[in-house]
Design a protein around this motif. Structure first.
Motif, PDB file in Angstrom:
ATOM      1  N   THR A 136       1.354  -1.300   0.350  1.00  0.00           N
ATOM      2  CA  THR A 136      -0.050  -0.088  -0.349  1.00  0.00           C
ATOM      3  C   THR A 136       0.971   1.098   0.066  1.00  0.00           C
ATOM      4  N   GLY A 137       0.607   2.080  -1.013  1.00  0.00           N
ATOM      5  CA  GLY A 137       1.742   3.267  -1.046  1.00  0.00           C
ATOM      6  C   GLY A 137       1.222   4.163   0.106  1.00  0.00           C
ATOM      7  N   VAL A 138       2.203   4.728   0.471  1.00  0.00           N
ATOM      8  CA  VAL A 138       1.815   6.116   1.502  1.00  0.00           C
ATOM      9  C   VAL A 138       2.784   7.598   1.402  1.00  0.00           C
ATOM     10  N   PRO A 139       1.384   8.553   0.134  1.00  0.00           N
ATOM     11  CA  PRO A 139       2.177   9.700   0.242  1.00  0.00           C
ATOM     12  C   PRO A 139       3.288  10.121   0.953  1.00  0.00           C
ATOM     13  N   ILE A 140       4.044  10.753   1.189  1.00  0.00           N
ATOM     14  CA  ILE A 140       4.530  11.302   2.456  1.00  0.00           C
ATOM     15  C   ILE A 140       4.908  12.890   1.703  1.00  0.00           C
ATOM     16  N   PHE A 141       4.766  14.520   1.602  1.00  0.00           N
ATOM     17  CA  PHE A 141       4.987  15.116   0.901  1.00  0.00           C
ATOM     18  C   PHE A 141       6.349  15.549   2.262  1.00  0.00           C
ATOM     19  N   MET A 142       7.432  16.172   1.910  1.00  0.00           N
ATOM     20  CA  MET A 142       7.879  16.922   3.327  1.00  0.00           C
ATOM     21  C   MET A 142       8.146  18.014   2.186  1.00  0.00           C
ATOM     22  N   ASP A 143       7.572  19.213   3.203  1.00  0.00           N
ATOM     23  CA  ASP A 143       7.262  20.543   2.462  1.00  0.00           C
ATOM     24  C   ASP A 143       8.325  21.795   3.227  1.00  0.00           C
ATOM     25  N   ASN A 144       9.238  22.575   2.181  1.00  0.00           N
ATOM     26  CA  ASN A 144       9.955  23.049   2.217  1.00  0.00           C
ATOM     27  C   ASN A 144      10.305  23.771   3.600  1.00  0.00           C
ATOM     28  N   ASP A 145       9.945  23.629   4.628  1.00  0.00           N
ATOM     29  CA  ASP A 145      10.876  24.116   6.294  1.00  0.00           C
ATOM     30  C   ASP A 145      10.921  21.549   7.260  1.00  0.00           C
ATOM     31  N   GLY A 146      10.764  21.047   5.875  1.00  0.00           N
ATOM     32  CA  GLY A 146      11.461  20.207   6.347  1.00  0.00           C
ATOM     33  C   GLY A 146       9.982  19.092   6.658  1.00  0.00           C
ATOM     34  N   ARG A 147       8.535  19.390   7.579  1.00  0.00           N
ATOM     35  CA  ARG A 147       7.699  18.952   8.056  1.00  0.00           C
ATOM     36  C   ARG A 147       7.501  18.253   6.971  1.00  0.00           C
ATOM     37  N   LEU A 148       6.979  16.590   7.209  1.00  0.00           N
ATOM     38  CA  LEU A 148       5.495  15.659   6.723  1.00  0.00           C
ATOM     39  C   LEU A 148       4.674  15.960   6.178  1.00  0.00           C
ATOM     40  N   TRP A 149       4.168  14.987   5.780  1.00  0.00           N
ATOM     41  CA  TRP A 149       2.576  15.349   5.392  1.00  0.00           C
ATOM     42  C   TRP A 149       1.942  13.937   4.277  1.00  0.00           C
ATOM     43  N   ILE A 150       1.085  13.812   5.454  1.00  0.00           N
ATOM     44  CA  ILE A 150       0.607  12.227   4.532  1.00  0.00           C
ATOM     45  C   ILE A 150      -0.282  12.937   3.692  1.00  0.00           C
ATOM     46  N   ILE A 151      -0.526  12.570   2.309  1.00  0.00           N
ATOM     47  CA  ILE A 151      -1.181  13.412   1.697  1.00  0.00           C
ATOM     48  C   ILE A 151      -1.868  12.220   0.896  1.00  0.00           C
ATOM     49  N   PRO A 152      -2.606  13.276   0.239  1.00  0.00           N
ATOM     50  CA  PRO A 152      -3.982  11.682  -0.747  1.00  0.00           C
ATOM     51  C   PRO A 152      -3.220  11.657  -1.864  1.00  0.00           C
ATOM     52  N   TRP A 153      -3.140  10.780  -2.770  1.00  0.00           N
ATOM     53  CA  TRP A 153      -3.106  10.709  -4.014  1.00  0.00           C
ATOM     54  C   TRP A 153      -3.476  11.314  -4.965  1.00  0.00           C
ATOM     55  N   GLN A 154      -4.390  11.925  -5.277  1.00  0.00           N
ATOM     56  CA  GLN A 154      -4.686  12.774  -5.908  1.00  0.00           C
ATOM     57  C   GLN A 154      -4.116  14.102  -5.799  1.00  0.00           C
ATOM     58  N   MET A 155      -3.977  15.010  -4.473  1.00  0.00           N
ATOM     59  CA  MET A 155      -2.475  16.341  -4.809  1.00  0.00           C
ATOM     60  C   MET A 155      -1.192  15.841  -5.393  1.00  0.00           C
ATOM     61  N   ILE A 156      -0.923  14.749  -5.699  1.00  0.00           N
ATOM     62  CA  ILE A 156       0.847  14.265  -6.649  1.00  0.00           C
ATOM     63  C   ILE A 156       0.331  14.096  -7.377  1.00  0.00           C
ATOM     64  N   SER A 157      -0.578  13.484  -7.919  1.00  0.00           N
ATOM     65  CA  SER A 157      -0.940  12.735  -9.427  1.00  0.00           C
ATOM     66  C   SER A 157      -1.541  14.281 -10.474  1.00  0.00           C
ATOM     67  N   GLN A 158      -2.620  15.533  -9.674  1.00  0.00           N
ATOM     68  CA  GLN A 158      -2.103  16.452 -10.645  1.00  0.00           C
ATOM     69  C   GLN A 158      -1.963  17.613 -10.261  1.00  0.00           C
ATOM     70  N   ASN A 159      -0.767  17.623  -9.780  1.00  0.00           N
ATOM     71  CA  ASN A 159      -0.118  19.587  -9.006  1.00  0.00           C
ATOM     72  C   ASN A 159       1.568  19.975  -8.688  1.00  0.00           C
ATOM     73  N   THR A 160       1.752  20.517  -8.694  1.00  0.00           N
ATOM     74  CA  THR A 160       3.553  20.286  -8.426  1.00  0.00           C
ATOM     75  C   THR A 160       3.267  20.886  -7.288  1.00  0.00           C
ATOM     76  N   THR A 161       4.961  21.037  -6.872  1.00  0.00           N
ATOM     77  CA  THR A 161       4.702  20.832  -5.057  1.00  0.00           C
ATOM     78  C   THR A 161       4.004  21.997  -4.455  1.00  0.00           C
ATOM     79  N   ILE A 162       4.285  23.144  -5.394  1.00  0.00           N
ATOM     80  CA  ILE A 162       3.702  24.822  -5.067  1.00  0.00           C
ATOM     81  C   ILE A 162       2.737  24.967  -4.787  1.00  0.00           C
ATOM     82  N   ASP A 163       1.213  23.668  -5.562  1.00  0.00           N
ATOM     83  CA  ASP A 163       0.356  23.573  -5.301  1.00  0.00           C
ATOM     84  C   ASP A 163      -0.474  23.046  -4.587  1.00  0.00           C
TER      85      ASP A 163
END
Length: 98
Positions: free
Chosen positions: A37-64
């Motif tokens: 099971t894939g768990v997308p974990i996004f690291m933001d510009n400050d190094g914080r981690l976020w579990i995000i829905p896959w839809q955010m990754i498949s349609q957006n840029t890191t700014i979005d």
């Protein structure tokens, strides 16, 4: 056989975060869904981690993604990763990732 939760860590603080986002998409899309099971974990510009829905990754840029984190993602602390995932697949690129 238990299905392993694979944390795909992407984004990051470097200028190569868009490359990392593409790498994370590729890893997620090619996981054997019967075994992982894939768990997308996004690291933001400050190094914080976020579990995000896959839809955010498949349609957006890191700014979005950064703009939507507080409404659509779950903040996770490094110490809590072990409870959320069984294995980390790091797709960060550049400084702080390679």
């Amino acid at each position: 056989m238990d299905i392993l939760r694979i944390g795909i860590i992407l984004g990051g603080m470097s200028s190569e975060k868009e490359v990392s986002l593409n790498s994370g998409r590729n890893v997620y899309d090619n996981l054997d869904k019967d075994a992982y099971t894939g768990v997308p974990i996004f690291m933001d510009n400050d190094g914080r981690l976020w579990i995000i829905p896959w839809q955010m990754i498949s349609q957006n840029t890191t700014i979005d993604i950064n703009e939507q984190l507080h409404g659509a993602a779950k903040r996770i602390f490094y110490e809590a990763l072990k409870a959320e995932i069984d294995f980390a697949f790091i797709t960060l690129h550049g400084k702080y990732g390679d």
